[in-house]
Design a protein around this motif. Structure first.
Motif, PDB file in Angstrom:
ATOM      1  N   ALA A 140       0.854  -1.181   0.000  1.00 19.60           N
ATOM      2  CA  ALA A 140       0.000   0.000   0.000  1.00 19.60           C
ATOM      3  C   ALA A 140       0.893   1.235   0.000  1.00 19.60           C
ATOM      4  N   ALA A 141       0.340   2.343  -0.459  1.00 19.49           N
ATOM      5  CA  ALA A 141       1.115   3.574  -0.582  1.00 19.49           C
ATOM      6  C   ALA A 141       1.362   4.212   0.783  1.00 19.49           C
ATOM      7  N   LEU A 142       2.521   4.856   0.907  1.00 19.28           N
ATOM      8  CA  LEU A 142       2.886   5.622   2.097  1.00 19.28           C
ATOM      9  C   LEU A 142       2.982   7.088   1.708  1.00 19.28           C
ATOM     10  N   HIS A 143       2.650   7.974   2.633  1.00 19.01           N
ATOM     11  CA  HIS A 143       2.803   9.397   2.360  1.00 19.01           C
ATOM     12  C   HIS A 143       4.293   9.735   2.325  1.00 19.01           C
ATOM     13  N   VAL A 144       4.679  10.651   1.440  1.00 19.15           N
ATOM     14  CA  VAL A 144       6.101  10.969   1.277  1.00 19.15           C
ATOM     15  C   VAL A 144       6.714  11.550   2.548  1.00 19.15           C
ATOM     16  N   SER A 145       5.897  12.141   3.411  1.00 21.82           N
ATOM     17  CA  SER A 145       6.438  12.703   4.651  1.00 21.82           C
ATOM     18  C   SER A 145       6.845  11.611   5.637  1.00 21.82           C
ATOM     19  N   ASN A 146       6.400  10.385   5.402  1.00 21.63           N
ATOM     20  CA  ASN A 146       6.718   9.281   6.308  1.00 21.63           C
ATOM     21  C   ASN A 146       7.898   8.441   5.838  1.00 21.63           C
ATOM     22  N   VAL A 147       8.569   8.872   4.779  1.00 21.60           N
ATOM     23  CA  VAL A 147       9.768   8.178   4.315  1.00 21.60           C
ATOM     24  C   VAL A 147      10.895   9.187   4.126  1.00 21.60           C
ATOM     25  N   ALA A 148      12.128   8.698   4.234  1.00 25.07           N
ATOM     26  CA  ALA A 148      13.303   9.540   4.000  1.00 25.07           C
ATOM     27  C   ALA A 148      14.323   8.734   3.218  1.00 25.07           C
ATOM     28  N   ILE A 149      15.050   9.407   2.357  1.00 23.26           N
ATOM     29  CA  ILE A 149      16.099   8.749   1.580  1.00 23.26           C
ATOM     30  C   ILE A 149      17.224   8.324   2.517  1.00 23.26           C
ATOM     31  N   VAL A 150      17.826   7.175   2.218  1.00 22.46           N
ATOM     32  CA  VAL A 150      18.946   6.665   2.998  1.00 22.46           C
ATOM     33  C   VAL A 150      20.236   7.129   2.325  1.00 22.46           C
ATOM     34  N   ASP A 151      21.140   7.729   3.118  1.00 29.02           N
ATOM     35  CA  ASP A 151      22.410   8.186   2.545  1.00 29.02           C
ATOM     36  C   ASP A 151      23.412   7.035   2.468  1.00 29.02           C
ATOM     37  N   SER A 152      24.621   7.329   2.050  1.00 26.70           N
ATOM     38  CA  SER A 152      25.629   6.284   1.855  1.00 26.70           C
ATOM     39  C   SER A 152      26.032   5.601   3.158  1.00 26.70           C
ATOM     40  N   LYS A 153      25.797   6.249   4.292  1.00 31.92           N
ATOM     41  CA  LYS A 153      26.135   5.667   5.593  1.00 31.92           C
ATOM     42  C   LYS A 153      24.980   4.860   6.183  1.00 31.92           C
ATOM     43  N   GLY A 154      23.842   4.824   5.477  1.00 28.03           N
ATOM     44  CA  GLY A 154      22.697   4.055   5.945  1.00 28.03           C
ATOM     45  C   GLY A 154      21.776   4.820   6.870  1.00 28.03           C
ATOM     46  N   LYS A 155      21.961   6.129   6.980  1.00 27.73           N
ATOM     47  CA  LYS A 155      21.128   6.960   7.857  1.00 27.73           C
ATOM     48  C   LYS A 155      20.093   7.716   7.030  1.00 27.73           C
ATOM     49  N   PRO A 156      18.921   7.991   7.616  1.00 25.75           N
ATOM     50  CA  PRO A 156      17.942   8.798   6.889  1.00 25.75           C
ATOM     51  C   PRO A 156      18.449  10.226   6.719  1.00 25.75           C
ATOM     52  N   THR A 157      18.155  10.815   5.583  1.00 24.33           N
ATOM     53  CA  THR A 157      18.612  12.171   5.311  1.00 24.33           C
ATOM     54  C   THR A 157      17.539  12.957   4.583  1.00 24.33           C
ATOM     55  N   ARG A 158      17.618  14.265   4.734  1.00 27.38           N
ATOM     56  CA  ARG A 158      16.761  15.137   3.944  1.00 27.38           C
ATOM     57  C   ARG A 158      17.459  15.413   2.620  1.00 27.38           C
ATOM     58  N   VAL A 159      16.691  15.909   1.669  1.00 26.72           N
ATOM     59  CA  VAL A 159      17.221  16.119   0.326  1.00 26.72           C
ATOM     60  C   VAL A 159      17.219  17.603   0.003  1.00 26.72           C
ATOM     61  N   GLY A 160      18.326  18.060  -0.562  1.00 28.00           N
ATOM     62  CA  GLY A 160      18.416  19.436  -1.025  1.00 28.00           C
ATOM     63  C   GLY A 160      18.732  19.453  -2.509  1.00 28.00           C
ATOM     64  N   PHE A 161      18.666  20.633  -3.090  1.00 34.98           N
ATOM     65  CA  PHE A 161      18.985  20.800  -4.505  1.00 34.98           C
ATOM     66  C   PHE A 161      20.096  21.824  -4.644  1.00 34.98           C
ATOM     67  N   LYS A 162      20.983  21.585  -5.600  1.00 34.37           N
ATOM     68  CA  LYS A 162      22.004  22.577  -5.917  1.00 34.37           C
ATOM     69  C   LYS A 162      22.307  22.491  -7.406  1.00 34.37           C
ATOM     70  N   ILE A 163      22.918  23.538  -7.915  1.00 36.52           N
ATOM     71  CA  ILE A 163      23.261  23.604  -9.328  1.00 36.52           C
ATOM     72  C   ILE A 163      24.725  23.202  -9.486  1.00 36.52           C
ATOM     73  N   GLU A 164      24.969  22.177 -10.287  1.00 36.74           N
ATOM     74  CA  GLU A 164      26.336  21.771 -10.621  1.00 36.74           C
ATOM     75  C   GLU A 164      26.502  21.939 -12.117  1.00 36.74           C
ATOM     76  N   GLY A 165      27.329  22.893 -12.499  1.00 36.62           N
ATOM     77  CA  GLY A 165      27.462  23.201 -13.919  1.00 36.62           C
ATOM     78  C   GLY A 165      26.178  23.849 -14.388  1.00 36.62           C
ATOM     79  N   ASP A 166      25.481  23.185 -15.288  1.00 37.49           N
ATOM     80  CA  ASP A 166      24.187  23.701 -15.736  1.00 37.49           C
ATOM     81  C   ASP A 166      23.053  22.740 -15.388  1.00 37.49           C
ATOM     82  N   LYS A 167      23.315  21.802 -14.457  1.00 40.23           N
ATOM     83  CA  LYS A 167      22.295  20.827 -14.063  1.00 40.23           C
ATOM     84  C   LYS A 167      21.899  21.027 -12.607  1.00 40.23           C
ATOM     85  N   LYS A 168      20.625  20.825 -12.341  1.00 42.14           N
ATOM     86  CA  LYS A 168      20.108  20.853 -10.977  1.00 42.14           C
ATOM     87  C   LYS A 168      20.167  19.427 -10.443  1.00 42.14           C
ATOM     88  N   VAL A 169      20.869  19.211  -9.335  1.00 44.17           N
ATOM     89  CA  VAL A 169      21.042  17.864  -8.794  1.00 44.17           C
ATOM     90  C   VAL A 169      20.549  17.807  -7.353  1.00 44.17           C
TER      91      VAL A 169
END
Length: 104
Positions: free
Chosen positions: A63-92
């Motif tokens: 079943a679907a979960l609301h996006v506020s109830n999940v967090a991306i896992v970083d390379s260390k295995g911890k939950p993290t928030r996501v930000g955006f930045k411009i690298e060159g001419d791409k938004k990452v």
């Protein structure tokens, strides 16, 4: 607005009956602000027998979960928030905890 969580991202559940479980996002429901996570938030559905499924019976599905109830896992295995930045001419996307760029 750009999506912070995308299909294929590894996420951890922050709230609910499956709190702490990890899985990959299989589908993002943009209009409903929900995600389907593989192997998480399983519910049972009683299905009637059809030609495609002559057996019928009780089936488990995600079943679907609301996006506020999940967090991306970083390379260390911890939950993290996501930000955006411009690298060159791409938004990452990048992990706020480590500063690493998130693939995808």
């Amino acid at each position: 607005m750009a999506a912070k969580i995308k299909k294929g991202d590894r996420v951890v559940v922050l709230a609910g009956k499956d709190k702490g479980k990890q899985g990959a996002v299989t589908q993002v429901l943009v209009k409903a602000n929900r995600v389907l996570v593989q192997g998480v938030n399983l519910v049972q559905r009683h299905t009637k027998a059809t030609q495609a499924d002559p057996q019928g019976g009780i089936k488990s599905k995600e079943a679907a979960l609301h996006v506020s109830n999940v967090a991306i896992v970083d390379s260390k295995g911890k939950p993290t928030r996501v930000g955006f930045k411009i690298e060159g001419d791409k938004k990452v996307r990048f992990a706020k905890t480590t500063g690493e760029v998130i693939n995808g």
